[in-house]
Design a protein around this motif. Structure first.
Motif, PDB file in Angstrom:
ATOM      1  N   VAL A 156      -6.913 -13.787  -4.275  1.00 11.73           N
ATOM      2  CA  VAL A 156      -5.913 -13.632  -5.323  1.00 11.73           C
ATOM      3  C   VAL A 156      -6.410 -14.267  -6.621  1.00 11.73           C
ATOM      4  CG1 VAL A 156      -3.642 -14.453  -6.003  1.00 11.73           C
ATOM      5  CG2 VAL A 156      -3.955 -13.435  -3.753  1.00 11.73           C
TER       6      VAL A 156
ATOM      7  N   LEU B 221       0.933 -16.054   0.944  1.00  5.65           N
ATOM      8  CA  LEU B 221       0.520 -14.735   1.435  1.00  5.65           C
ATOM      9  C   LEU B 221      -0.253 -14.869   2.737  1.00  5.65           C
ATOM     10  CD1 LEU B 221      -0.595 -13.003  -1.878  1.00  5.65           C
ATOM     11  CD2 LEU B 221       1.132 -12.137  -0.321  1.00  5.65           C
TER      12      LEU B 221
ATOM     13  N   LYS C  36       6.201  -0.273  -6.376  1.00  4.70           N
ATOM     14  CA  LYS C  36       4.938   0.142  -5.772  1.00  4.70           C
ATOM     15  C   LYS C  36       4.626  -0.677  -4.525  1.00  4.70           C
ATOM     16  CE  LYS C  36       0.110  -0.408  -6.082  1.00  4.70           C
ATOM     17  NZ  LYS C  36       0.024  -1.681  -5.414  1.00  4.70           N
TER      18      LYS C  36
ATOM     19  N   ASP D  51      -4.853  -4.391  -9.061  1.00  7.09           N
ATOM     20  CA  ASP D  51      -5.295  -3.225  -8.289  1.00  7.09           C
ATOM     21  C   ASP D  51      -5.213  -1.934  -9.098  1.00  7.09           C
ATOM     22  OD1 ASP D  51      -2.586  -3.095  -8.439  1.00  7.09           O
ATOM     23  OD2 ASP D  51      -2.249  -2.620  -6.335  1.00  7.09           O
TER      24      ASP D  51
ATOM     25  N   ARG E 224      -9.233 -14.790  -8.979  1.00  7.80           N
ATOM     26  CA  ARG E 224     -10.497 -14.102  -9.218  1.00  7.80           C
ATOM     27  C   ARG E 224     -11.106 -14.559 -10.534  1.00  7.80           C
ATOM     28  NH1 ARG E 224      -8.119  -8.140  -7.730  1.00  7.80           N
ATOM     29  NH2 ARG E 224      -7.686  -8.569  -5.550  1.00  7.80           N
TER      30      ARG E 224
ATOM     31  N   VAL F 176      -6.891  -3.386   0.069  1.00  8.20           N
ATOM     32  CA  VAL F 176      -5.501  -3.619  -0.339  1.00  8.20           C
ATOM     33  C   VAL F 176      -4.667  -2.387   0.004  1.00  8.20           C
ATOM     34  CG1 VAL F 176      -5.922  -5.335  -2.132  1.00  8.20           C
ATOM     35  CG2 VAL F 176      -6.065  -2.917  -2.703  1.00  8.20           C
ATOM     36  N   GLY F 177      -3.435  -2.610   0.365  1.00 15.49           N
ATOM     37  CA  GLY F 177      -2.526  -1.525   0.695  1.00 15.49           C
ATOM     38  C   GLY F 177      -2.761  -0.915   2.067  1.00 15.49           C
ATOM     39  N   ASP F 178      -3.627  -1.545   2.874  1.00 17.37           N
ATOM     40  CA  ASP F 178      -3.890  -1.088   4.245  1.00 17.37           C
ATOM     41  C   ASP F 178      -4.086   0.415   4.388  1.00 17.37           C
ATOM     42  OD1 ASP F 178      -4.194  -3.130   6.105  1.00 17.37           O
ATOM     43  OD2 ASP F 178      -2.081  -3.682   5.890  1.00 17.37           O
TER      44      ASP F 178
ATOM     45  N   GLU G 280       4.435   0.455  -0.678  1.00 15.01           N
ATOM     46  CA  GLU G 280       3.177   0.285   0.048  1.00 15.01           C
ATOM     47  C   GLU G 280       3.400  -0.417   1.387  1.00 15.01           C
ATOM     48  OE1 GLU G 280      -0.202  -0.183  -2.819  1.00 15.01           O
ATOM     49  OE2 GLU G 280      -0.460  -2.013  -1.653  1.00 15.01           O
TER      50      GLU G 280
ATOM     51  N   ARG H 178      -9.993  -3.644  -4.379  1.00 16.68           N
ATOM     52  CA  ARG H 178      -9.541  -3.740  -5.765  1.00 16.68           C
ATOM     53  C   ARG H 178      -8.679  -2.567  -6.185  1.00 16.68           C
ATOM     54  NH1 ARG H 178     -10.741  -7.945  -4.840  1.00 16.68           N
ATOM     55  NH2 ARG H 178     -12.144  -9.433  -5.814  1.00 16.68           N
ATOM     56  N   TYR H 179      -8.507  -1.611  -5.296  1.00 24.19           N
ATOM     57  CA  TYR H 179      -7.737  -0.411  -5.625  1.00 24.19           C
ATOM     58  C   TYR H 179      -7.093   0.106  -4.347  1.00 24.19           C
ATOM     59  CZ  TYR H 179      -6.780   4.487  -6.638  1.00 24.19           C
ATOM     60  OH  TYR H 179      -6.166   5.709  -6.767  1.00 24.19           O
ATOM     61  N   PRO H 180      -5.770   0.282  -4.336  1.00 25.51           N
ATOM     62  CA  PRO H 180      -5.101   0.734  -3.108  1.00 25.51           C
ATOM     63  C   PRO H 180      -5.260   2.234  -2.916  1.00 25.51           C
ATOM     64  CG  PRO H 180      -3.477   0.367  -4.825  1.00 25.51           C
ATOM     65  CD  PRO H 180      -4.810   0.053  -5.434  1.00 25.51           C
TER      66      PRO H 180
ATOM     67  N   TRP I 202       1.143 -10.011  -7.299  1.00 25.57           N
ATOM     68  CA  TRP I 202       1.058 -10.746  -6.023  1.00 25.57           C
ATOM     69  C   TRP I 202       2.416 -11.290  -5.615  1.00 25.57           C
ATOM     70  CZ3 TRP I 202      -2.816  -9.302  -3.418  1.00 25.57           C
ATOM     71  CH2 TRP I 202      -4.030  -8.998  -4.040  1.00 25.57           C
TER      72      TRP I 202
ATOM     73  N   THR J 273       1.645  -8.788   9.665  1.00 30.28           N
ATOM     74  CA  THR J 273       1.786  -7.482   9.045  1.00 30.28           C
ATOM     75  C   THR J 273       0.479  -6.707   9.043  1.00 30.28           C
ATOM     76  OG1 THR J 273       1.468  -8.601   6.956  1.00 30.28           O
ATOM     77  CG2 THR J 273       3.716  -8.012   7.546  1.00 30.28           C
ATOM     78  N   ALA J 274      -0.671  -7.403   9.103  1.00 28.63           N
ATOM     79  CA  ALA J 274      -1.953  -6.714   9.006  1.00 28.63           C
ATOM     80  C   ALA J 274      -2.068  -5.692  10.128  1.00 28.63           C
ATOM     81  CB  ALA J 274      -3.104  -7.710   9.083  1.00 28.63           C
ATOM     82  N   GLY J 275      -2.395  -4.472   9.771  1.00 32.40           N
ATOM     83  CA  GLY J 275      -2.651  -3.448  10.762  1.00 32.40           C
ATOM     84  C   GLY J 275      -1.387  -2.812  11.324  1.00 32.40           C
TER      85      GLY J 275
ATOM     86  N   GLN K 226      -3.017   8.740  -6.833  1.00 31.05           N
ATOM     87  CA  GLN K 226      -3.738   7.846  -5.931  1.00 31.05           C
ATOM     88  C   GLN K 226      -4.800   8.634  -5.167  1.00 31.05           C
ATOM     89  OE1 GLN K 226      -0.666   5.849  -3.789  1.00 31.05           O
ATOM     90  NE2 GLN K 226      -2.015   4.191  -3.162  1.00 31.05           N
TER      91      GLN K 226
ATOM     92  N   HIS L 147     -10.675  -7.518   2.608  1.00 25.35           N
ATOM     93  CA  HIS L 147      -9.815  -6.558   3.295  1.00 25.35           C
ATOM     94  C   HIS L 147      -9.278  -5.538   2.290  1.00 25.35           C
ATOM     95  CE1 HIS L 147      -7.500  -5.347   6.750  1.00 25.35           C
ATOM     96  NE2 HIS L 147      -6.480  -5.153   5.944  1.00 25.35           N
TER      97      HIS L 147
ATOM     98  N   ALA M 216       1.407  -2.320   9.478  1.00 22.78           N
ATOM     99  CA  ALA M 216       2.261  -1.803   8.414  1.00 22.78           C
ATOM    100  C   ALA M 216       2.366  -0.282   8.468  1.00 22.78           C
ATOM    101  CB  ALA M 216       1.745  -2.238   7.046  1.00 22.78           C
ATOM    102  N   ARG M 217       1.442   0.363   9.119  1.00 22.02           N
ATOM    103  CA  ARG M 217       1.507   1.810   9.238  1.00 22.02           C
ATOM    104  C   ARG M 217       1.583   2.227  10.671  1.00 22.02           C
ATOM    105  NH1 ARG M 217      -0.317   4.538   4.314  1.00 22.02           N
ATOM    106  NH2 ARG M 217      -0.489   2.772   2.945  1.00 22.02           N
TER     107      ARG M 217
ATOM    108  N   PHE N 168       0.943   6.112  -8.995  1.00 16.27           N
ATOM    109  CA  PHE N 168       1.502   5.718  -7.699  1.00 16.27           C
ATOM    110  C   PHE N 168       2.811   6.451  -7.399  1.00 16.27           C
ATOM    111  CE2 PHE N 168      -1.188   2.055  -8.902  1.00 16.27           C
ATOM    112  CZ  PHE N 168      -2.076   2.135  -7.848  1.00 16.27           C
TER     113      PHE N 168
END
Lengths: 270, 471
Positions: free
Chosen positions: A7, B459, B44, B92, A9, A206-208, B48, A122-124, B397, B466-468, A103, A204, B470-471, B119
Motif C-alpha cells: 500500500v 488490510l 468500484k 490502480d 509505494r 489486485v481485484g482477484d 470488486e 497495479r491494475y484490476p 485503500w 477473503t483471498a481466493g 476494464q 498479489h 471472493a469469487r 469500471f
C-alpha cells in the motif's frame, strides 16, 4: 506464493516512471460485442507488438473482441529505452490498459507474462492470461545455458539474449518463416534481463482476477516444471498444447491456444 | 445505461414497513452516498468484492467537488492540483503519464469520468437523487430515505446491508464572524463561490485565510485586481511546487524512502527553503510558529514571487469591519471593496443523527481510521481526510478496507468480532504529526504514509479469509 500488495509505494511516488511513446497495435471487431472485454497483449523480451499482429489480434477481433497489443518501451515501435526496468515495462502495460474504454484482460507472453504479473498488482484486470510464462530465477538461466550457451552467455555481461529459432518454434513452422521472425527480434534492457534473474516476486493481483496459464510441454525456453510452478502460484493447472514451440502466437498451430484463451474468457463470463 | 424504471430494480414483493411508510428491502446491497472521487472508489471496490451497490448522487454527473458544473463545487477556473500526479492518482488506475506534474481541474474531472466508465460504475449511480435520512434498522441494516434533488417528488426508503458515506467535506463554507461585518459596504464572498479571476478585475481585494485556497486566490488577485491584501493569522511554511528540480512532494517521499527520520527531514526542508526562498519575514510575512510538515503543507510557488513584486501586500488578521474599511489587528485600516473569505469548509452530515458517528460537542466524529464509528460496524465514512498528498490513494485503500471488512463480517463472525474489538479501541486515533490547533479542520489531517501504514495493517488482518474466496 505471490507477495501481498504493498500500500505504501514510496518508490512509485518519489520516482515515477518517466513517460515514453508506446506502440499499440489494434484490431477492432466489425460488430463489437458489448459483453466481451478488450484484450491487451504484451510481448516477451525482445519481441514487439507485431508478434500478435501476425495472427492473434485479427483472430480475436473476428471472434468479437477488441484486441490490442502494446510494445513496452525499448521494444517494437516504442521509444528506445536502454536502461528500462521491469517496473517501467509494467508501467507501460498499466498505462496502455488504463486508456482502454473498459476494464481489460491482460495477456502476457514469455517474460511479458512476468511483466503482466507485475501489472496485475497495479491494475484490476478483468482476467489475466500468462502464455509460456518466463518468471525468471536461476533454473531458467540454467536451462537457457544448456540449450543455447552462446545465445545466453553474453547476457551475463549486459549483452542481448539471442534466442535460436529452434527454441522459439516447432519444426512444423517452415524454416524461412522462422528465420524471418527470429531476425525481427530485438532485446530487452540489460537491467530488465538481470531483474528476470534476481527481481522481486510479483505482488498479489489486485481485484482477484481469474488467471489462466497456457504453455507447451515441448517449449524449449520454459520447462514443464516452470509452467506448473507459475500455475500453482495462481491456484490452477496449466493448459497445455503439445508439439508447439515457445512463441505460441507465431508457431504453425497458433490458432489452438488463442481459441482456447478466448473460449475460457467467454465461458467464464470474465 | 441507466435502468428505465424503478420496478426493473426493486422487487415490490419485499416491502417492509417503518412508521407506516413502505421500505423496499435491498437485502445485501450497500448504499453509497455521493458519486465524487470517494464515492466512485467505494462503488468500484465494493463491486470488486462482490457487493451490489446503489449510489445516490444529488447532481447529474460524477466528479463531486471536481465537477465545476456542480453548484457545490469549490473549484475555480484556475484550479490546479497542489499534490503531484503520482501522489494523487488512484493506485490502480493511473493518470496518463504524459499529463503535467500538476494537472488542471478539468483534467481531474475527465480522469474521474474515465474511471467511472472504465469500471462501468454509472449503472450503479442514481443521479439527481439526494439522501434525506440514514437511520439504523433491524440487524445492523440501514434505512436510507431519498428524494429527487430538485426538492419536489415524494420520499422513498430502501433498506441496505451497509451505508458508505462519501458526501465530501469541501462544500459547506465555514464563514468567520467579525464585528461590524453587517455594516461593511463592500462586497464579501466565501472562496467557494469564487469562480473566475474576472470577478477580481479592477477591484481592491482582501483575501482572508492562509490555506492553499487563500494563497491561490491571492495570487490570482495579484495579477487581476487593482490591489491585493492577503490576511493570515499565523506564519506558515510556503513550499514551492518544485524543489531541487522535482515536484516537492516527490522530494519529500524520496527522503521518506531513504528512511530519514522526521527531524532530519524537517531540518533538510527548512535548510533548503532557507537557501532557496530565504527569510520569509523579509517579505513581510510572520515567521512560521511551527516546524515544516507539522501542519497541512501550503504549496504555492507564486505567492512569494508576488510578494517580491509588491503585487500582494501581506497583512495580519482582521480585527473588525467598519462601513468602508477593515481594521487589522496591528491597528492599520485598509479599504478593500471586495473581501474573499478563504476560511475553509466544514464537514457536514445532515442526513445522519450526530450520535451515529460518535460526534463530540464540536460535531467532530470519533472514527477508527477516520472511517468507522465505534457503535455501528455497517456504517462507514469514506474520504474524510486531509492528507499531505492527494486524497485518492488513501480513499482507494480505505474503501478496499470497508469492502473487505463487510465481507469478513459476512463470512467469519469470530474473526470479525476480534477485528472490531481492536478497531473500536483505536477510534479517534490520529495519523500524523499535525499539532492539534484550535481549528474545526485540523482533526482529520493525516500524513499519507502514517495513515496508509495503518491501513496496510488493517488490510493484512482482514485479508486471509477473503483471498481466493471472493469469487
Amino acid at each position: 506464493m505471490t507477495a501481498p500488495v504493498r500500500v505504501v509505494r514510496l518508490r512509485d511516488w518519489a520516482d515515477p516512471v518517466p513517460p515514453a511513446r508506446r506502440e499499440v497495435l489494434t484490431a477492432t471487431p466489425e460488430t463489437p460485442a458489448p459483453d466481451k472485454p478488450p484484450l491487451l497483449f504484451v510481448p516477451g523480451f525482445g519481441h514487439g507488438a507485431w508478434v500478435f499482429a501476425e495472427h492473434w489480434l485479427e483472430h480475436a477481433a473476428e471472434r468479437g473482441f477488441a484486441a490490442h497489443a502494446v510494445s513496452p518501451r525499448g521494444h517494437g515501435g516504442s521509444d528506445p529505452a536502454p536502461r528500462a526496468t521491469l517496473r517501467a515495462y509494467a508501467h507501460d502495460v498499466v498505462q496502455a490498459a488504463a486508456v482502454l474504454p473498459r476494464q481489460a484482460v491482460l495477456v502476457g507472453h514469455g517474460a511479458g507474462a512476468l511483466v503482466v504479473a507485475h501489472a496485475l498488482a497495479r491494475y484490476p484486470a478483468r482476467a489475466g492470461v500468462l502464455c509460456a510464462p518466463v518468471f525468471g530465477g536461476w533454473p531458467t538461466l540454467g536451462l537457457a545455458l544448456r540449450r543455447n550457451p552462446f545465445g545466453t552467455l553474453p547476457a551475463a555481461f549486459g549483452g542481448a539474449v539471442r534466442l535460436h529459432r529452434r527454441q522459439l518454434f516447432s519444426r512444423e513452422l517452415p524454416d524461412e518463416v522462422a528465420r524471418a521472425h527470429t531476425a525481427r527480434l530485438g532485446r530487452a534492457s540489460a537491467r530488465a534481463q538481470w531483474q528476470l534473474l534476481r527481481g522481486r516476486p510479483p505482488e498479489h493481483p489486485v481485484g482477484d482476477p481469474p488467471i489462466l496459464v497456457v504453455g507447451s510441454p515441448d517449449d524449449r525456453v520454459v520447462p514443464r516444471a516452470a509452467l506448473d510452478r507459475v500455475a500453482r502460484r495462481y491456484g490452477g493447472a496449466p493448459l497445455l498444447f503439445p508439439g508447439m514451440g515457445h512463441d505460441l502466437m507465431l508457431d504453425a498451430r497458433w490458432r489452438e491456444p488463442v481459441d482456447a484463451i478466448l473460449d475460457w474468457l467467454e465461458k467464464g463470463d470474465h | 445505461m441507466s435502468p428505465s424504471t424503478d420496478s426493473d430494480r426493486f422487487d415490490p414483493s419485499t416491502t417492509l414497513w417503518r412508521d407506516g411508510r413502505p421500505v423496499y428491502d435491498r437485502r445485501d446491497t450497500v448504499c453509497v452516498v455521493g458519486a465524487g472521487a470517494s464515492g466512485l472508489a467505494a462503488v468500484k471496490n465494493l463491486r470488486e468484492h462482490g457487493f451490489g451497490v446503489d449510489c445516490y448522487e444529488r447532481e447529474t454527473g460524477v466528479g463531486g467537488a471536481w465537477n465545476w458544473r456542480h453548484d457545490r463545487s469549490p473549484v475555480y477556473a484556475g484550479t490546479h492540483l497542489i499534490s503531484s500526479r503520482p501522489l494523487t492518482e488512484f493506485p490502480d488506475f493511473p493518470m496518463p503519464d504524459d499529463w503535467p506534474d500538476y494537472p488542471h481541474h478539468s483534467q481531474l474531472l475527465s480522469y474521474l469520468e474515465r474511471y467511472a466508465d472504465h469500471f462501468d460504475l454509472r449503472p450503479h449511480v442514481w443521479f439527481g437523487t439526494e439522501v434525506v435520512r440514514v437511520e439504523p434498522a433491524d440487524g445492523a441494516s440501514w434505512d436510507v430515505t431519498t428524494r429527487s434533488a430538485g426538492g419536489g417528488g415524494s420520499e422513498r426508503t430502501h433498506r441496505y446491508l451497509a451505508v458508505v458515506v462519501a458526501n465530501g467535506h469541501n462544500w459547506a463554507p465555514k464563514m468567520p464572524s467579525y464585528d461590524g461585518l453587517d455594516e461593511f459596504r463592500g462586497r464579501t464572498m466565501h472562496a467557494s463561490s469564487y469562480k473566475d479571476a474576472k470577478e477580481l478585475r479592477g477591484r481592491k481585494v482582501l483575501v482572508v485565510g492562509g490555506g492553499n485556497t487563500g494563497c491561490d486566490i491571492a495570487v490570482e488577485a495579484a495579477s487581476a485586481a487593482a490591489r491585493c491584501w492577503h490576511s493570515t493569522r499565523r506564519g506558515y511554511w510556503y513550499l514551492p511546487k518544485y524543489l531541487l528540480g522535482r515536484p516537492t512532494d516527490q522530494v519529500n517521499d524520496r527522503l521518506l524512502a531513504a528512511r530519514l527520520p522526521l527531524r532530519a527531514r524537517q531540518w533538510l526542508a527548512a535548510r533548503t527553503l532557507r537557501l532557496t526562498v530565504g527569510d520569509q519575514t523579509r517579505f513581510g510575512l510572520p515567521a512560521p510558529d511551527h516546524r515544516v510538515y507539522e501542519t497541512h503543507p501550503l504549496t504555492n510557488s507564486q505567492l512569494i514571487y508576488h510578494l517580491g513584486h509588491g503585487t500582494i501586500t501581506p497583512v495580519p488578521d482582521v480585527r473588525r469591519f467598519h462601513r468602508t474599511t477593515v481594521e487589522l489587528t496591528d491597528g492599520r485600516e485598509i479599504d478593500p471593496d471586495l473581501v474573499v473569505f478563504a476560511t475553509g469548509y466544514l464537514p457536514r452530515f445532515e442526513f445522519l443523527a450526530p450520535d451515529l458517528l460518535d460526534a463530540d460537542e464540536h460535531g467532530r466524529p470519533t472514527l477508527y481510521l477516520h472511517a468507522f464509528p465505534r457503535q455501528h460496524p455497517t456504517l462507514a465514512v469514506a474520504g474524510l481526510l486531509q492528507p499531505d498528498s492527494g486524497l485518492f490513494p488513501l480513499v482507494h485503500w480505505q474503501t478496499v478496507l470497508i469492502a473487505r471488512w463487510l465481507r469478513l463480517r459476512d463470512r467469519d463472525v469470530t474473526r470479525a468480532a476480534a477485528f472490531w474489538s481492536r478497531a473500536s479501541a483505536e477510534a479517534g486515533r490520529r495519523y500524523g504529526r499535525a499539532r492539534v490547533k484550535d481549528s474545526t479542520r485540523h482533526w482529520f489531517e493525516v500524513s499519507h504514509v502514517d495513515y496508509l501504514r495503518a491501513l496496510q495493517r488493517a488490510l493484512d488482518e482482514l485479508t486471509p479469509a477473503t483471498a481466493g474466496s471472493a469469487r
